[in-house]
Design an enzyme around this catalytic site. Sequence first.
Site, PDB file in Angstrom:
ATOM      1  N   CYS A 178      -4.698   9.846  -6.120  1.00 14.70           N
ATOM      2  CA  CYS A 178      -4.523   9.465  -7.523  1.00 14.70           C
ATOM      3  C   CYS A 178      -5.700   9.871  -8.399  1.00 14.70           C
ATOM      4  CB  CYS A 178      -4.267   7.963  -7.644  1.00 14.70           C
ATOM      5  SG  CYS A 178      -5.477   6.939  -6.800  1.00 14.70           S
TER       6      CYS A 178
ATOM      7  N   ALA B 156       0.828  -1.212   0.000  1.00 15.77           N
ATOM      8  CA  ALA B 156       0.000   0.000   0.000  1.00 15.77           C
ATOM      9  C   ALA B 156       0.859   1.258   0.000  1.00 15.77           C
ATOM     10  CB  ALA B 156      -0.910   0.002   1.222  1.00 15.77           C
TER      11      ALA B 156
ATOM     12  N   GLU C 248      -2.787  -0.616  -9.328  1.00 18.89           N
ATOM     13  CA  GLU C 248      -3.419   0.708  -9.500  1.00 18.89           C
ATOM     14  C   GLU C 248      -2.311   1.727  -9.286  1.00 18.89           C
ATOM     15  OE1 GLU C 248      -4.290   4.078  -9.017  1.00 18.89           O
ATOM     16  OE2 GLU C 248      -5.410   3.685  -7.173  1.00 18.89           O
TER      17      GLU C 248
ATOM     18  N   GLU D 211       2.448  13.396 -13.014  1.00 21.28           N
ATOM     19  CA  GLU D 211       1.490  13.448 -11.914  1.00 21.28           C
ATOM     20  C   GLU D 211       2.122  14.218 -10.755  1.00 21.28           C
ATOM     21  OE1 GLU D 211      -1.408  10.441  -9.416  1.00 21.28           O
ATOM     22  OE2 GLU D 211       0.549   9.713 -10.077  1.00 21.28           O
TER      23      GLU D 211
ATOM     24  N   LYS E 200       1.794  -5.171   3.393  1.00 15.60           N
ATOM     25  CA  LYS E 200       2.847  -4.238   3.784  1.00 15.60           C
ATOM     26  C   LYS E 200       2.366  -2.801   3.619  1.00 15.60           C
ATOM     27  CE  LYS E 200       6.317  -2.374   1.588  1.00 15.60           C
ATOM     28  NZ  LYS E 200       6.409  -1.041   2.242  1.00 15.60           N
ATOM     29  N   PRO E 201       2.213  -2.057   4.715  1.00 13.77           N
ATOM     30  CA  PRO E 201       1.934  -0.623   4.583  1.00 13.77           C
ATOM     31  C   PRO E 201       3.194   0.120   4.168  1.00 13.77           C
ATOM     32  CG  PRO E 201       2.210  -1.194   6.887  1.00 13.77           C
ATOM     33  CD  PRO E 201       2.315  -2.489   6.113  1.00 13.77           C
TER      34      PRO E 201
END
Length: 469
Positions: free
Chosen positions: A278, A147, A244, A372, A173-174
């Site tokens: 995002c 994440a 994503e 981005e 896993k953060p």
Amino acid sequence: MTEFGNVIDGVLCGSSGDGSDLVEPRTGTAYGRAPLSRAPEVDAAFAAATRAFETWRRTTPGERQAALLAVAAEIEQRRDEFVAAECRDTGKFPGLFETEELLPVTDQIRFFAGAARLLEGRAAGEYVGAHTSMVRREPLGVIAQIAPWNYPFMTAVWKIAPAVAAGNTVVFKPDEATPASAILLAEVCAKHLPPGVVNVVCGDRETGSLLSSHRDAAMVALTGSVRAGSAVARAADLRPVHLELGGNAPVLVFADADVARCAELVADAAFYNAGQDCTAPARVLVHEDVHDELVAALAAEAAHRIAAGPGREGGYAPLISQVQLDRVAGLVERRGSAEVVAGGQVEEGPGFYYQPTVVRGAGQKDELVQEETFGPVLTVQPFATEREAVALANDVRHGLAASVWTREAGRAMRVVADLDFGITWVNTHVTTAAEMPHGGFKETGGGKDLSLYGLEAYTRIKHVMVAWA
């Protein structure tokens, strides 16, 4: 200093590796340390998840539903703990986090709890004489999940809930900067799910690489950057991946749009969480007839937040780190001849604050448009025709989200059909529903979160054929 640990096989434990400091974005000071897990912890987590899968895969959808409903209920009961953990790690405003993230996320857990009982497949039938065919949907196995830092709690739920609802087990896993809410979630899950169903290992890129390449991972799921997605796909080799990978969302505003309403909602979406989203609006494409009006309205929205001040409700939140602050400031500084009409400054004082910013006059090939930003920055570009607006919108490598602003239904439907983005809103932006898919095209990746599509992503399809004699 608060010491954090991993949650493996339902038990909070430490790590054999070093630790990393956790820094509050509001102040720029360290408040705790979390493990940098290495092979021993990762192997232990996968071993626990593998053991748990043999039992969890055989539970009924109703049993999985009951467990997830209990998780959702306890999250609501302990909401103050989740709010404190998430806001300390990210700098978000507690009231907004609770209403905009925590409460919707508990609803999303309940959605997946019910959706587990509604997985669909083709009806059984005889497609070959004297043979009956049927389709089984089965869990994949142990899912490795990674994440990002912008929505730590929300992303944890979007990944863990559908995987577990479908009968899988998880090694999660953060991000190394924001582990607190995921650890707390794992502790809650350990009370209502069998040991090993949900495991959390903290760490950095090296830890993520260990997850992605682990021999016991049946799938690797990542929300993150294009760079990270490419690395995960390579490490996963031939195993399925669920990716994503970012946005750079365009906003197409036509001359008949409600400019004031558009400016208000776009600014809310663009500047929430310091633009670290995002799906956040990034590139405003506006018809030349209302270009100046919209620029002025967006600048006023930014100025209002700047006046309210950094770190205050009604003002603006910090970026996650000094690295991200420098990145956003650098993109604006390298804008060339484009004009900053609001913001554009690093806030003096403690914390990682960058003012809500509106830039006009950037060219389509400029870095500020093509990259981005992932910060509180809006570029505004004019267009003359519908075709030009669509061409400008699609001319980036990401394909996650876009919005169209017009009162003309026919135009809205034409433009939506031509936009190369997986989520397209009309006269709104960033609104989500648990029942609808969240995911994109192109370099954003093909993974879908939320909805039945998000649940099905964590299943495999098996054809079973039975001869009558």
